[in-house]
Design a protein around this motif. Structure first.
Motif, PDB file in Angstrom:
ATOM      1  N   LEU A 118       8.720   2.633  -0.296  1.00  0.00           N
ATOM      2  CA  LEU A 118       7.522   1.993   0.357  1.00  0.00           C
ATOM      3  C   LEU A 118       7.563   0.510  -0.080  1.00  0.00           C
ATOM      4  O   LEU A 118       7.253  -0.416   0.807  1.00  0.00           O
ATOM      5  CB  LEU A 118       6.217   2.485  -0.450  1.00  0.00           C
ATOM      6  CG  LEU A 118       4.816   2.029   0.067  1.00  0.00           C
ATOM      7  CD1 LEU A 118       4.933   2.047   1.559  1.00  0.00           C
ATOM      8  CD2 LEU A 118       3.893   2.731  -0.535  1.00  0.00           C
ATOM      9  N   ARG A 119       7.830   0.001  -1.310  1.00  0.00           N
ATOM     10  CA  ARG A 119       7.956  -1.141  -1.575  1.00  0.00           C
ATOM     11  C   ARG A 119       8.965  -2.048  -0.977  1.00  0.00           C
ATOM     12  O   ARG A 119       8.637  -3.356  -0.316  1.00  0.00           O
ATOM     13  CB  ARG A 119       7.986  -1.466  -3.135  1.00  0.00           C
ATOM     14  CG  ARG A 119       6.961  -1.029  -3.957  1.00  0.00           C
ATOM     15  CD  ARG A 119       7.115  -1.457  -5.514  1.00  0.00           C
ATOM     16  NE  ARG A 119       8.442  -0.996  -6.081  1.00  0.00           N
ATOM     17  CZ  ARG A 119       8.373   0.204  -6.858  1.00  0.00           C
ATOM     18  NH1 ARG A 119       7.158   0.834  -7.025  1.00  0.00           N
ATOM     19  NH2 ARG A 119       9.267   0.689  -7.332  1.00  0.00           N
ATOM     20  N   ALA A 120      10.235  -1.309  -0.771  1.00  0.00           N
ATOM     21  CA  ALA A 120      11.177  -2.136   0.005  1.00  0.00           C
ATOM     22  C   ALA A 120      10.831  -2.349   1.552  1.00  0.00           C
ATOM     23  O   ALA A 120      11.302  -3.195   2.081  1.00  0.00           O
ATOM     24  CB  ALA A 120      12.650  -1.376  -0.359  1.00  0.00           C
ATOM     25  N   GLY A 121      10.265  -1.314   1.930  1.00  0.00           N
ATOM     26  CA  GLY A 121       9.943  -1.005   3.308  1.00  0.00           C
ATOM     27  C   GLY A 121       9.018  -2.103   3.737  1.00  0.00           C
ATOM     28  O   GLY A 121       9.094  -2.856   4.726  1.00  0.00           O
ATOM     29  N   LEU A 122       7.761  -2.355   2.926  1.00  0.00           N
ATOM     30  CA  LEU A 122       6.816  -3.516   3.351  1.00  0.00           C
ATOM     31  C   LEU A 122       7.403  -4.835   2.962  1.00  0.00           C
ATOM     32  O   LEU A 122       7.041  -5.739   3.718  1.00  0.00           O
ATOM     33  CB  LEU A 122       5.704  -3.059   2.212  1.00  0.00           C
ATOM     34  CG  LEU A 122       4.926  -1.945   2.265  1.00  0.00           C
ATOM     35  CD1 LEU A 122       3.756  -1.680   1.256  1.00  0.00           C
ATOM     36  CD2 LEU A 122       4.252  -1.808   3.928  1.00  0.00           C
TER      37      LEU A 122
END
Length: 358
Positions: free
Chosen positions: A294-298
């Protein structure tokens, strides 16, 4: 390849203003069809929605096919479309009678008795009757959507003529006056009708322990608020705001290429997470790996969408830990009478999205 799927609820007709932002994030957007193999509704179709349909970016699903009863129901649905005003009026009368009140579910024959009087439908077991009733409600909802779309288009035409007239008057006046502000072209759907549609959609989607075919997304704040309210009461905790995804939205004409290459394809970590949620029927058991994705994707999304856009909407994703979608939706919208999870499903939480303009 973008394998993520957004499952829109409770609408059953695609709308360009909601499809356009969603295809920036998801590989496919799906809507429920109450009748299997129903032809697309042409009165609400646009060049963009048809292009997405041809490319496989827009699809439909029918969780409970009618089978041998299909032709009978099609005849009834055509009657609803032909006499839509009459049926919607009867629906309004039904809602005023309090059929949508929480804690007081309608009798199995309530809407059928009013709307199917004289139809050649033999009474069967309660579950089947409720499914017929749910299909009817979704057909009424489609008639309502078409009616509202036609009304909004007429109002926009009037507004354009009004603006042109006032602009001419302003040019003739020595002291121009301010133009009146145009009204909203999309008023909120009445709460009672929305609750009926949510109940009907939930009964069909999760009938027989079925799963949603994608990550559940709605444009209605009321629907998400109801999910949060029931979740806090039943599970004794609050939902978690998982992510806020700002979506740049070009106009549909400029999006001809964008439909082939959505922003989500350039965010592999976000796509992987959304695809996994979609593959598990909008379910997620949040782990350290998911948090990292999630962090990397955002971060990827922020880089990809850094350029200014013509307009923007926000997709808010809410996580309801330890609440499977079938149970949460059943408890929130269908008086707890839809599919119930098995015991080993309790660790899986539901993810629901709210698509809103900013």
């Amino acid at each position: 390849m973008n394998n993520s799927i957004a499952c829109v609820f409770p609408e059953t007709l695609p709308a360009e203003r909601f499809l356009l932002p969603l295809v920036q994030v998801f590989g496919q957007v799906v809507h429920m069809q109450a009748i299997e193999n129903a032809p697309p509704e042409q009165r609400t179709a646009t060049a963009f929605t048809e292009r997405c349909r041809r490319q496989g970016r827009l699809g439909a699903f029918t969780p409970v096919p009618l089978g041998e009863q299909r032709e009978r129901f099609l005849a009834l649905a055509q009657d609803i479309r032909r006499c839509g005003d009459t049926y919607i009026s009867q629906l309004s009368m039904a809602t005023l009678a309090g059929l949508g009140r929480r804690g007081n579910p309608e009798q199995p024959h309530a809407i059928l008795a009013d709307l199917l009087r004289g139809a050649d439908i033999r009474e069967q077991e309660q579950a089947e009757l409720m499914l017929w009733q749910s299909r009817l409600m979704l057909e009424l909802g489609e008639a309502y959507d078409i009616q509202q779309a036609e009304l909004n288009e007429a109002l926009r035409t009037i507004a354009r003529r009004q603006d042109s007239l006032f602009a001419e008057l302003c040019e003739e006046e020595e002291h121009p006056f301010a133009l009146p502000t145009a009204g909203q072209d999309d008023g909120p759907e009445t709460d009672t009708i929305l609750r009926h549609r949510l109940k009907a959609w939930t009964r069909l989607c999760f009938h027989g322990r079925r799963s949603a075919p994608g990550l559940l997304v709605s444009r209605h704040r009321t629907a998400i608020d109801l999910l949060q309210e029931i979740y806090e009461k039943r599970w004794r905790q609050s939902a978690r705001l998982l992510a806020e995804i700002a979506i740049p939205v070009p106009d549909a004409d400029r999006e001809a290429a964008g439909a082939d290459e959505p922003s989500g394809r350039r965010c592999p970590d976000l796509d992987r997470l959304l695809a996994e949620i979609a593959a598990h029927g909008s379910g997620l058991k949040c782990s350290t790996e998911h948090e990292q994705l999630l962090r990397a994707g955002l971060e990827q999304w922020a880089r990809v969408t850094a350029e200014p856009a013509a307009a923007s909407v926000v997709l808010e994703l809410y996580l309801f830990p330890r609440a499977p979608a079938a149970r949460l939706f059943s408890e929130s919208f269908a008086d707890g009478d839809s599919g119930r999870p098995d015991g080993d499903e309790e660790d899986v939480g539901c993810v629901a999205g709210l698509l809103k303009t900013v």
